[in-house]
Design a protein around this motif. Structure first.
Motif, short mmCIF file in Angstrom:
data_model
loop_
_atom_site.label_atom_id
_atom_site.label_comp_id
_atom_site.label_asym_id
_atom_site.label_seq_id
_atom_site.Cartn_x
_atom_site.Cartn_y
_atom_site.Cartn_z
N ASP A 185 37.42 -42.46 -36.23
CA ASP A 185 36.79 -41.18 -36.75
C ASP A 185 37.63 -39.96 -36.63
OD1 ASP A 185 36.69 -40.63 -34.10
OD2 ASP A 185 34.45 -40.81 -33.99
N ASN A 193 43.66 -45.22 -32.64
CA ASN A 193 42.37 -45.14 -33.11
C ASN A 193 41.42 -45.52 -32.04
OD1 ASN A 193 42.26 -48.15 -33.03
ND2 ASN A 193 43.44 -48.07 -34.86
N SER A 256 34.08 -49.76 -44.78
CA SER A 256 33.84 -48.35 -45.55
C SER A 256 34.55 -47.22 -44.92
CB SER A 256 32.12 -48.12 -45.42
OG SER A 256 31.78 -47.66 -44.17
N PHE A 257 34.73 -46.13 -45.53
CA PHE A 257 35.51 -44.92 -45.16
C PHE A 257 34.86 -43.85 -46.21
CE2 PHE A 257 38.16 -47.20 -48.24
CZ PHE A 257 38.61 -46.39 -49.37
N TYR A 288 33.04 -35.24 -49.69
CA TYR A 288 33.40 -36.69 -49.09
C TYR A 288 32.17 -37.76 -49.73
CZ TYR A 288 36.43 -35.08 -45.40
OH TYR A 288 37.49 -34.50 -44.68
N GLU A 290 31.37 -41.96 -49.70
CA GLU A 290 31.62 -42.84 -48.97
C GLU A 290 31.98 -44.27 -49.97
OE1 GLU A 290 29.72 -45.90 -45.52
OE2 GLU A 290 28.33 -44.77 -46.71
N ILE A 322 40.51 -38.19 -45.37
CA ILE A 322 39.84 -39.39 -45.10
C ILE A 322 39.25 -39.31 -43.64
CG2 ILE A 322 40.28 -41.76 -44.69
CD1 ILE A 322 42.72 -41.69 -46.06
N ASP A 323 37.97 -39.91 -43.51
CA ASP A 323 37.12 -39.71 -42.41
C ASP A 323 36.37 -41.07 -42.19
OD1 ASP A 323 36.46 -38.77 -40.12
OD2 ASP A 323 35.11 -37.20 -40.71
N LEU A 325 36.41 -44.41 -40.52
CA LEU A 325 36.78 -45.71 -41.06
C LEU A 325 35.75 -46.77 -40.20
CD1 LEU A 325 39.09 -44.02 -41.92
CD2 LEU A 325 40.69 -45.95 -41.48
N ARG A 326 35.25 -47.72 -40.61
CA ARG A 326 34.44 -48.52 -39.97
C ARG A 326 33.88 -49.82 -40.90
NH1 ARG A 326 28.53 -45.06 -40.44
NH2 ARG A 326 28.48 -44.85 -42.60
#
Length: 598
Positions: A185, A193, A256-257, A288, A290, A322-323, A325-326
Motif C-alpha cells: 500500500d 513491500n 486488484s490495484f 483513483y 480499481e 498507483i495504490d 496492490l492486493r
C-alpha cells in the motif's frame, strides 16, 4: 433418503470485543502524555475514542490494554475498524502469549480521515503479519513462537510520528478468516513491500522514475511513476517474497490495484517455475479507479507458487499514480468485471473495424460515462453492416449476462451483439430499429437470450474461452449515423451459479452404514467426476458441530471416488457431512446426513 443441500459458504467473525464498554480496557501512558477514553457512536454500535496529547515530547505514547485469556486458533486474521483525527501518528498493536512472547505490528501510520477503515493483521505471516518483537519476562522466558491458543494480553498503542494531539477511534475487534493478501500500500514510503519482497524499476533510471506522494487512494502514500519511452519500454518489478521465492495466493480469486492517470499498462505475472503471462489494461481517470484481474483467466500460472508481478509501459510517455496492490476473493451481490472501458485511443486498443462493401466507418474516443467511450461514425452505401470486434481474455463462466451503455444518432438502424468462443461457435442478440436516442441507456443481456448463429457443427458455447465480441450496426433505414458504446462489463445476479459447475454425476452410497467389518455397508462412499483439476475437501461433524473426520485431495480430470470408514472412536448416531470442490473457475458445496449403527 439422502438429503442433499446446495448452499453458499459463509464465514462469520468471532467478535473479540465490540468496544461497547470501556471498562473492559485499562489505560496506560508515558509520563509526558495525557490520555482519556470514552464510548462514542462507532462503525457498529459503540466504539472507543482515545483522546491523547503528546505536547512537544518526542517519546510520548498512550495505549489501551486488555488482560484476558484469548484463543486465536479459529481464524487466520485479526481485524478491527479504526479512524483518527488531529495530527498524524503511528499505531502499534501487540499480543502477548503465556510464555511472554510479544508479537505485533509497529509504526503503522494513522492518516487522519473521517471514514472508518478496516485493518486485517495476518496470523499466518502474510500481509501485515504479527512479527516477533521481544520477550515480556513478567510472563515467562519465551520461546520465540506465538502460542495462538494461549494469548494473555492485547494492546493498542499510539506512538509519536508528527506528535501533537489527536483522537483515535476503535471498533469491532474480531478474529476472522480472510483471503485478502496485501502486496503493498506504499504507506511506509520505502521498499520492501508489505510481503517483505523487494521492488524496483527496469531497465534503467533514464526512462522511468518513482516517488511516494501523499495524493493516495488510502493511507499515507501512493506511488507515482513518471515514464518516458516513446519507442521502447520500462516498468516496475515486484517480488512477493524476500527470498524471491513463490508464495501461495491460490485461495484468492483476483489481483486488484487502484490507478489514476491516462495510459495503457501491461501487467505481467510469473510463477516460481518460470511460467509467464501478461494482460494489457487501458486506464483514463482523474480519480483513483480499481481494476480487478481474475486469476481464473491465467490457467498457465501456478498460483500456489506465485513469484513476481510487473507493471510495464510501452511506446508511451506519461505520469501515473498507483495504490493498494492486493489479492482478494469474495463477490458482492452484483459482480462486475470490466472487459473494456474504451479509455485509450483506438489505435492501440485490441479493437478492430470491419466494413462490408463500400460502407464507410471510423471510430475514435470521446468523453463517456466515466472517462472515455468508443464512438463509431458510419455511412451505408451498398453494404448491410459495419462491425467493431473486441478481443477479450476474460472467463465468462461465472457470469450470466453481458452489459454495456449505448446511444446513437441518425436513422433507425439495427444493433447486434455477437460472442464467439475459441471453436468459432457464435451466438447473437439483435435489437431492431434502434440507434436514434441521444442519452446513454444501459443494455443488459442475459446469455440465455442469445441464439445460435454460426454455421459450425458445435452448438455448445464454451463460456470459459470467449475469443471475440462483435458490436455490429446493420442496415434498416440505411443512411448515416453514429453509435456510441461504453462500459462493457460482465455481470451476474445474486445467487447465480452455472449448473454442473464442478462435481458432476455426484452420488453417495446408502446414508446408513454399519462399520462392523462384515463387508456390508462398512463405509460411506462418495463418487463424482470433474472436468479439470479440482481440490476436494470432505468433512464429517457430529451434531454438536465438532469435526470428527477430514479428508482432502486434489483430483485430476475424470471419475473420482473415496470412502469414509468410521473408526472405533465414532459412536453410533447421526452425522453431518460436507463436501467442497474448488476448481479454477468456481466452487461447489454439498451437505447431507449419514447415520452410523453398529
Amino acid at each position: 433418503m439422502i438429503l442433499l443441500i446446495y448452499f453458499s459458504l459463509l464465514i462469520f467473525p468471532a467478535v473479540i470485543d465490540g468496544m461497547e464498554d470501556i471498562s473492559n480496557w485499562s489505560i496506560e501512558k508515558s509520563e509526558d502524555a495525557n490520555l482519556s477514553i470514552k464510548n462514542v457512536s462507532g462503525y457498529s454500535g459503540d466504539a472507543i475514542e482515545l483522546n491523547y496529547d503528546f505536547g512537544s515530547s518526542s517519546t510520548a505514547w498512550a495505549q489501551i490494554r486488555k488482560d484476558k485469556y484469548f484463543d486465536l486458533t479459529g481464524g487466520n486474521c485479526l481485524s478491527f475498524y479504526c479512524k483518527s483525527s488531529g495530527d498524524g501518528n503511528n499505531l502499534e498493536f501487540k499480543v502477548t502469549d503465556f510464555n511472554g512472547d510479544v508479537f505485533g505490528l509497529q509504526n503503522f501510520y494513522l492518516l487522519p480521515e473521517d471514514a472508518w477503515r478496516r485493518i486485517n493483521l495476518s496470523l499466518e505471516g502474510l500481509s501485515y503479519s504479527l512479527d516477533y518483537l521481544w520477550n515480556d519476562s513478567e510472563f515467562g522466558a519465551g520461546d520465540g513462537v506465538l502460542d495462538r491458543d494461549k494469548i494473555v494480553k492485547i494492546e493498542f498503542t499510539i506512538t509519536k510520528n508528527k506528535g501533537g494531539k489527536g483522537s483515535f477511534y476503535l471498533d469491532r475487534f474480531c478474529l476472522i478468516n480472510s483471503d485478502e493478501i496485501i502486496v503493498d500500500d506504499f504507506n511506509d514510503g520505502s521498499s520492501p513491500n508489505v510481503l517483505s519482497g523487494e521492488w524496483g524499476i527496469m531497465p534503467s533510471t533514464e526512462s522511468i522514475s518513482t516517488k511516494f506522494i501523499e495524493d493516495s487512494f488510502e493511507g499515507k502514500y501512493a506511488l507515482e511513476v513518471d515514464y518516458n519511452v516513446p519507442s521502447s519500454w520500462c516498468g516496475i518489478w515486484i517480488f512477493l517474497d524476500k527470498e524471491r521465492r513463490g508464495i501461495d495466493v491460490s485461495r484468492t480469486s483476483y489481483f486488484s490495484f487502484f490507478i489514476k492517470g491516462d495510459g495503457r499498462v501491461k501487467l505481467e505475472i510469473k510463477d516460481e517455475e518460470g511460467s509467464f503471462v501478461y494482460r494489457y489494461l487501458n486506464y483514463a481517470s482523474s480519480l483513483y479507479k480499481e481494476y480487478k484481474i481474475y486469476l481464473s483467466s491465467f490457467s498457465e500460472i501456478d498460483f500456489s507458487k506465485l513469484k513476481q508481478i510487473n507493471f510495464v509501459w510501452e511506446n508511451s510517455t506519461g505520469v501515473v499514480k498507483i495504490d493498494l496492490l492486493r489479492f482478494g476473493s469474495g463477490e458482492e451481490d452484483m459482480v462486475v468485471s470490466e472487459i473494456e472501458g474504451f479509455e485509450d485511443s483506438p489505435d492501440i486498443l485490441p479493437i478492430y473495424l470491419y466494413e462490408e462493401g463500400e460502407n464507410k466507418a471510423s471510430f475514435f474516443r470521446e468523453e463517456g460515462i466515466d472517462g472515455k467511450c468508443l464512438k463509431v461514425d458510419y455511412s451505408f452505401k451498398n453494404g448491410n453492416w459495419i462491425a467493431i470486434q473486441i478481443l477479450p481474455s476474460w472467463n465468462f463462466y461465472k457470469y450470466d449476462r453481458i452489459s454495456f451503455y449505448l446511444k446513437g444518432e441518425g436513422e433507425k438502424n439495427n444493433f447486434e451483439v455477437k460472442i464467439e468462443d475459441k471453436d468459432g461457435t457464435v451466438f447473437i442478440r439483435k435489437f431492431f430499429s434502434v440507434l436514434n436516442f441521444t442519452d446513454f441507456r444501459k443494455i443488459s443481456i442475459p446469455f440465455d437470450e442469445f441464439f445460435y448463429f454460426s454455421t459450425t457443427s458445435d452448438k455448445k458455447f464454451d463460456f470459459k474461452s470467449v475469443r471475440k465480441i462483435w458490436f455490429t450496426v446493420s442496415s434498416n433505414e440505411g443512411g448515416s449515423g453514429r453509435a456510441v458504446v461504453d462500459e462493457v462489463a460482465l455481470e451476474k445476479e445474486e445467487g447465480f451459479k452455472r449448473e454442473g459447475n464442478i462435481l458432476k454425476n455426484f452420488k453417495t452410497s446408502k446414508p446408513l452404514i454399519s462399520p462392523d467389518s462384515d463387508e456390508l455397508d462398512d463405509s460411506f462412499v462418495i463418487s463424482f467426476s470433474v472436468d479439470e483439476e479440482t481440490d476436494v475437501k470432505f468433512e464429517v461433524f457430529n451434531l454438536r458441530g465438532e469435526r470428527v473426520y477430514l479428508y482432502e485431495n486434489r483430483f485430476g480430470k475424470g471419475s473420482c471416488s473415496f470412502e469414509w470408514k468410521p473408526g472405533s472412536a465414532i459412536n453410533n448416531g447421526v452425522y453431518i457431512w460436507v463436501i467442497e470442490g474448488k476448481s479454477s473457475i468456481s466452487e461447489e458445496i454439498f451437505k447431507g446426513l449419514v447415520g452410523v449403527e453398529r
